[in-house]
Scaffold this active site. Structure first.
Site, mmCIF file in Angstrom:
data_model
loop_
_atom_site.group_PDB
_atom_site.id
_atom_site.type_symbol
_atom_site.label_atom_id
_atom_site.label_comp_id
_atom_site.label_asym_id
_atom_site.label_seq_id
_atom_site.Cartn_x
_atom_site.Cartn_y
_atom_site.Cartn_z
ATOM 1 N N LYS A 189 0.844 -1.191 0.000
ATOM 2 C CA LYS A 189 0.000 0.000 0.000
ATOM 3 C C LYS A 189 0.883 1.247 0.000
ATOM 4 O O LYS A 189 1.456 1.627 1.014
ATOM 5 C CB LYS A 189 -0.913 0.037 1.233
ATOM 6 C CG LYS A 189 -2.039 1.037 1.041
ATOM 7 C CD LYS A 189 -2.535 1.661 2.312
ATOM 8 C CE LYS A 189 -1.765 2.875 2.724
ATOM 9 N NZ LYS A 189 -1.761 4.003 1.788
ATOM 10 N N GLU A 265 9.694 1.470 10.503
ATOM 11 C CA GLU A 265 10.682 2.531 10.248
ATOM 12 C C GLU A 265 9.944 3.841 10.461
ATOM 13 O O GLU A 265 9.131 4.245 9.617
ATOM 14 C CB GLU A 265 11.216 2.438 8.818
ATOM 15 C CG GLU A 265 12.048 1.209 8.530
ATOM 16 C CD GLU A 265 13.376 1.216 9.259
ATOM 17 O OE1 GLU A 265 13.774 2.252 9.812
ATOM 18 O OE2 GLU A 265 14.020 0.147 9.294
ATOM 19 N N CYS A 299 13.236 11.242 6.774
ATOM 20 C CA CYS A 299 13.245 10.860 8.186
ATOM 21 C C CYS A 299 14.625 11.009 8.804
ATOM 22 O O CYS A 299 14.758 11.081 10.012
ATOM 23 C CB CYS A 299 12.774 9.419 8.308
ATOM 24 S SG CYS A 299 13.725 8.325 7.255
ATOM 25 N N GLU A 400 9.982 16.691 14.632
ATOM 26 C CA GLU A 400 10.521 16.590 13.275
ATOM 27 C C GLU A 400 9.841 17.694 12.441
ATOM 28 O O GLU A 400 8.619 17.714 12.330
ATOM 29 C CB GLU A 400 10.094 15.201 12.786
ATOM 30 C CG GLU A 400 10.759 14.658 11.593
ATOM 31 C CD GLU A 400 10.196 13.265 11.262
ATOM 32 O OE1 GLU A 400 9.014 12.975 11.542
ATOM 33 O OE2 GLU A 400 10.957 12.470 10.699
HETATM 34 P P1 NAP Z 1 2.083 8.407 7.757
HETATM 35 O O1 NAP Z 1 0.984 9.377 7.820
HETATM 36 O O2 NAP Z 1 2.378 7.588 8.942
HETATM 37 O O3 NAP Z 1 1.783 7.502 6.488
HETATM 38 C C1 NAP Z 1 2.643 6.486 6.047
HETATM 39 C C2 NAP Z 1 1.834 5.401 5.353
HETATM 40 O O4 NAP Z 1 0.945 4.805 6.297
HETATM 41 C C3 NAP Z 1 0.955 5.919 4.225
HETATM 42 O O5 NAP Z 1 0.876 4.923 3.224
HETATM 43 C C4 NAP Z 1 -0.392 6.078 4.916
HETATM 44 O O6 NAP Z 1 -1.503 6.001 4.047
HETATM 45 C C5 NAP Z 1 -0.387 4.871 5.828
HETATM 46 N N1 NAP Z 1 -1.285 4.989 6.973
HETATM 47 C C6 NAP Z 1 -1.691 6.101 7.636
HETATM 48 N N2 NAP Z 1 -2.517 5.767 8.663
HETATM 49 C C7 NAP Z 1 -2.632 4.404 8.636
HETATM 50 C C8 NAP Z 1 -3.339 3.447 9.430
HETATM 51 N N3 NAP Z 1 -4.086 3.833 10.458
HETATM 52 N N4 NAP Z 1 -3.222 2.143 9.116
HETATM 53 C C9 NAP Z 1 -2.455 1.740 8.082
HETATM 54 N N5 NAP Z 1 -1.760 2.595 7.292
HETATM 55 C C10 NAP Z 1 -1.841 3.907 7.571
HETATM 56 O O7 NAP Z 1 3.473 9.119 7.410
HETATM 57 P P2 NAP Z 1 3.784 10.180 6.268
HETATM 58 O O8 NAP Z 1 3.392 11.526 6.712
HETATM 59 O O9 NAP Z 1 3.270 9.708 4.956
HETATM 60 O O10 NAP Z 1 5.370 10.035 6.191
HETATM 61 C C11 NAP Z 1 6.228 10.846 6.920
HETATM 62 C C12 NAP Z 1 6.756 10.120 8.149
HETATM 63 O O11 NAP Z 1 7.427 8.938 7.740
HETATM 64 C C13 NAP Z 1 7.770 10.935 8.895
HETATM 65 O O12 NAP Z 1 7.564 10.836 10.277
HETATM 66 C C14 NAP Z 1 9.088 10.284 8.515
HETATM 67 O O13 NAP Z 1 10.110 10.476 9.461
HETATM 68 C C15 NAP Z 1 8.687 8.857 8.384
HETATM 69 N N6 NAP Z 1 9.642 8.129 7.550
HETATM 70 C C16 NAP Z 1 10.448 7.216 8.159
HETATM 71 C C17 NAP Z 1 11.393 6.535 7.410
HETATM 72 C C18 NAP Z 1 12.299 5.539 8.059
HETATM 73 O O14 NAP Z 1 12.920 4.773 7.337
HETATM 74 N N7 NAP Z 1 12.410 5.498 9.369
HETATM 75 C C19 NAP Z 1 11.507 6.774 6.036
HETATM 76 C C20 NAP Z 1 10.671 7.720 5.452
HETATM 77 C C21 NAP Z 1 9.727 8.389 6.226
HETATM 78 P P3 NAP Z 1 -2.191 7.354 3.476
HETATM 79 O O15 NAP Z 1 -1.174 7.997 2.633
HETATM 80 O O16 NAP Z 1 -3.347 6.852 2.700
HETATM 81 O O17 NAP Z 1 -2.574 8.170 4.676
#
Ligand code: NAP
Length: 496
Positions: A189, A265, A299, A400
């Site tokens: 997804k 992650e 991140c 962040e």
């Molecule tokens: P996010 O809101 O957590 O979303 C990430 C993914 O999860 C998206 O595909 C999102 O779908 C899905 N999602 C959201 N709520 C969900 C739920 N309740 N159940 C299942 N899936 C769900 O994060 P983001 O804003 O897209 O990404 C930014 C964050 O990712 C930052 O905090 C960054 O630090 C972190 N990140 C971490 C790494 C690492 O390797 N540690 C790498 C890159 C990014 P939708 O798009 O449909 O909402």
């Protein structure tokens, strides 16, 4: 700032053959309930394309397909799985220009960065093709003569992979590479904002010769129906997620229902430390690369830049001088170094962090506001910003920021900066610059982070383990340990 018309022509040409759908069984199909959602360009606000919006029925169909494909895929000799992975990687590199343009259109990052991401993403398939051939078991000496003890390592089964928008290709291949190498089949997804890069990978897997059902990709506007289905289904044995810590915590709770393995992650709050004895020019270059890559939306981006007193004024001046040269604009234009923020919510967070810092005594050295607006621009372009006199009690050091804002924080001693750097619930990446070899080891050992860059602002690579400690996650991706996340250990005791 104006957006030249030809960027819209590029969008039309790139999407001319787009026939995207829910990707199940190697076919692109409409969503079961016929719904669609819009994918837009964050640089212009333009609609790029409407695509099928997968729901619960599609998630069930994808799991059916992955479960049906699992026995044959898991039984395929590792070398054959590796050959297919290498073929997919080669196709990604061959199609780099198209894949990169598509990524810039839906994500906004400059084309140069998007091209780099495609090569980086392909490198995970190549690396794990090699690891597929090295999944060794064990033979253990028994304590009795009539037994032989063995350890087998077998694929976990069907896995669900959930990825964010900031690296639409690399976050997916960093999971798919080890999953497919290990013999798992996958239901993926991608993020709502960037599903097209993922769906193009579906085409890559078809053309590389992957059997139907091995990879399934579900674009959707609402993650909840997908999430509910995969967590309730016992056939899905593992979930790997990259995204925010907030959502990661929800998924830990969801995984309890069917006791699934889970890898996370999550978010970071990376310190970037410059000691008095650092190579100043190298530190300026490194801090810019770490802070401003993907417009500050990674991140592992430097989130707090600590500069030792003796070098603080000189560093701040050189840093601001170089940051001031960075060109902001549509990522399709060759001169753009910084693209747009992903959406207005991202812009609001950047504004909140800057105004909180200024209200609490920080000084604005550069930038500080959105780029001058015009009719073509949706308000997502932000001036690269440098703040000085930043302190630990400001939001910008605690959360962040995920934007092009560099807060510079003075410090006096090594002891003080290590304590400040570790004073966070997060522990993904940390960086420091020094020419003292003893200090490299001392500081690296004491920083509570999963990834350390010592005189290196860009440590991520497919060969090395990537992941965080504390609330930055569970498990590692990449490196020789990355495939372990997708393997079960089975103990076999043979009586003879
Ligand atoms: P996010 O809101 O957590 O979303 C990430 C993914 O999860 C998206 O595909 C999102 O779908 C899905 N999602 C959201 N709520 C969900 C739920 N309740 N159940 C299942 N899936 C769900 O994060 P983001 O804003 O897209 O990404 C930014 C964050 O990712 C930052 O905090 C960054 O630090 C972190 N990140 C971490 C790494 C690492 O390797 N540690 C790498 C890159 C990014 P939708 O798009 O449909 O909402």
């Amino acid at each position: 700032m104006t957006i030249p018309v030809d960027t819209r022509t590029i969008a039309r040409q790139t999407l001319a053959d787009a026939a995207y759908g829910v990707f199940i069984d190697n076919t692109f199909r409409p969503a079961a309930d016929g719904r669609t959602f819009e994918v837009t360009n964050p640089a212009t606000g333009d609609l790029l394309v409407s695509i099928p919006d997968a729901g619960a029925a599609d998630a069930r169909a994808a799991i059916d397909s992955a479960a049906a494909a699992l026995p044959a895929w898991a039984a395929l000799p590792a070398q054959q799985r590796a050959d297919l992975l290498r073929k997919a990687a080669a196709l990604m590199v061959e199609r780099k220009e198209h894949l990169a343009t598509l990524m810039t259109l839906e994500q906004g990052k400059p084309l140069t960065e998007a091209r780099g991401e495609i090569v980086y993403a392909a490198s995970f398939l190549t690396w794990f093709a090699g690891e597929a051939e090295r999944v060794y078991g064990q033979i253990i000496p028994a304590s009795v003569a009539n037994k032989r003890l063995m350890v087998l390592r077998q694929p976990v089964g069907v896995v669900a992979l959930i990825t964010p928008w900031n690296f639409p290709s690399a976050m997916l291949t960093r999971k798919l590479g080890p999953a497919l190498a290990a013999g798992c089949t996958a239901v993926c997804k991608p993020a709502e904002q960037t599903p097209l890069s993922a769906l193009e990978l579906g085409r890559v897997f078809i053309d590389a010769g992957f059997p139907p059902g091995v990879v399934n990709i579900l674009p959707c506007s609402d993650p909840i129906p997908f999430s509910d289905v995969i967590f309730a289904d016992d056939r899905v044995r593992k979930v790997s997620f990259t995204g925010s810590t907030e959502v990661g915590k929800i998924l830990i709770r969801s995984s309890a229902a069917t006791v699934k393995r889970i890898s996370l992650e999550l978010g970071g709050n990376a310190p970037f430390i410059i000691f008095d004895d650092a190579d100043l020019e190298a530190a300026v270059k490194g801090a810019i690369a770490s802070k401003f890559r993907n417009n500050g939306q990674t991140c592992v981006c430097a989130n707090r830049i600590y500069v030792q007193r003796g070098i603080y004024d000189r560093f701040s001046a050189r840093f601001a001088e170089e940051v001031g040269k960075m060109r902001v604009g549509n990522g399709l234009l060759p001169e753009s170094v910084l693209g747009p923020l992903i959406d207005m919510a991202a812009r609001l967070k950047v504004e909140r962090h800057i105004s909180d810092a200024l209200a609490h005594g920080a000084k604005l050295m550069l930038g500080g506001s959105a780029m001058p607006d015009d009719a073509n621009v949706p308000g997502t372009f932000w001036q690269p910003t440098v703040l000085t006199n930043v302190r630990a009690d400001m939001l910008i050091t605690q959360e962040e920021t995920f934007g092009p804002v560099a807060p510079l924080i003075p410090f006096e001693t090594e002891e003080e900066v290590i304590a400040a750097a570790n004073d966070t619930p997060f522990g993904l990446a940390a960086y420091f610059y020094t020419r003292d070899v003893s200090r490299v080891m001392r500081v690296a050992e004491r920083l509570e982070y999963g990834i350390i860059g010592a005189n290196d602002a860009l440590p991520s690579t497919a060969q090395a383990p990537f992941g965080g400690v504390k609330q930055s996650g569970l498990g590692r991706e990449g490196g020789s340990v990355g495939i372990d996340e997708y393997l079960e250990v089975k103990y076999l005791s043979l009586g003879i």
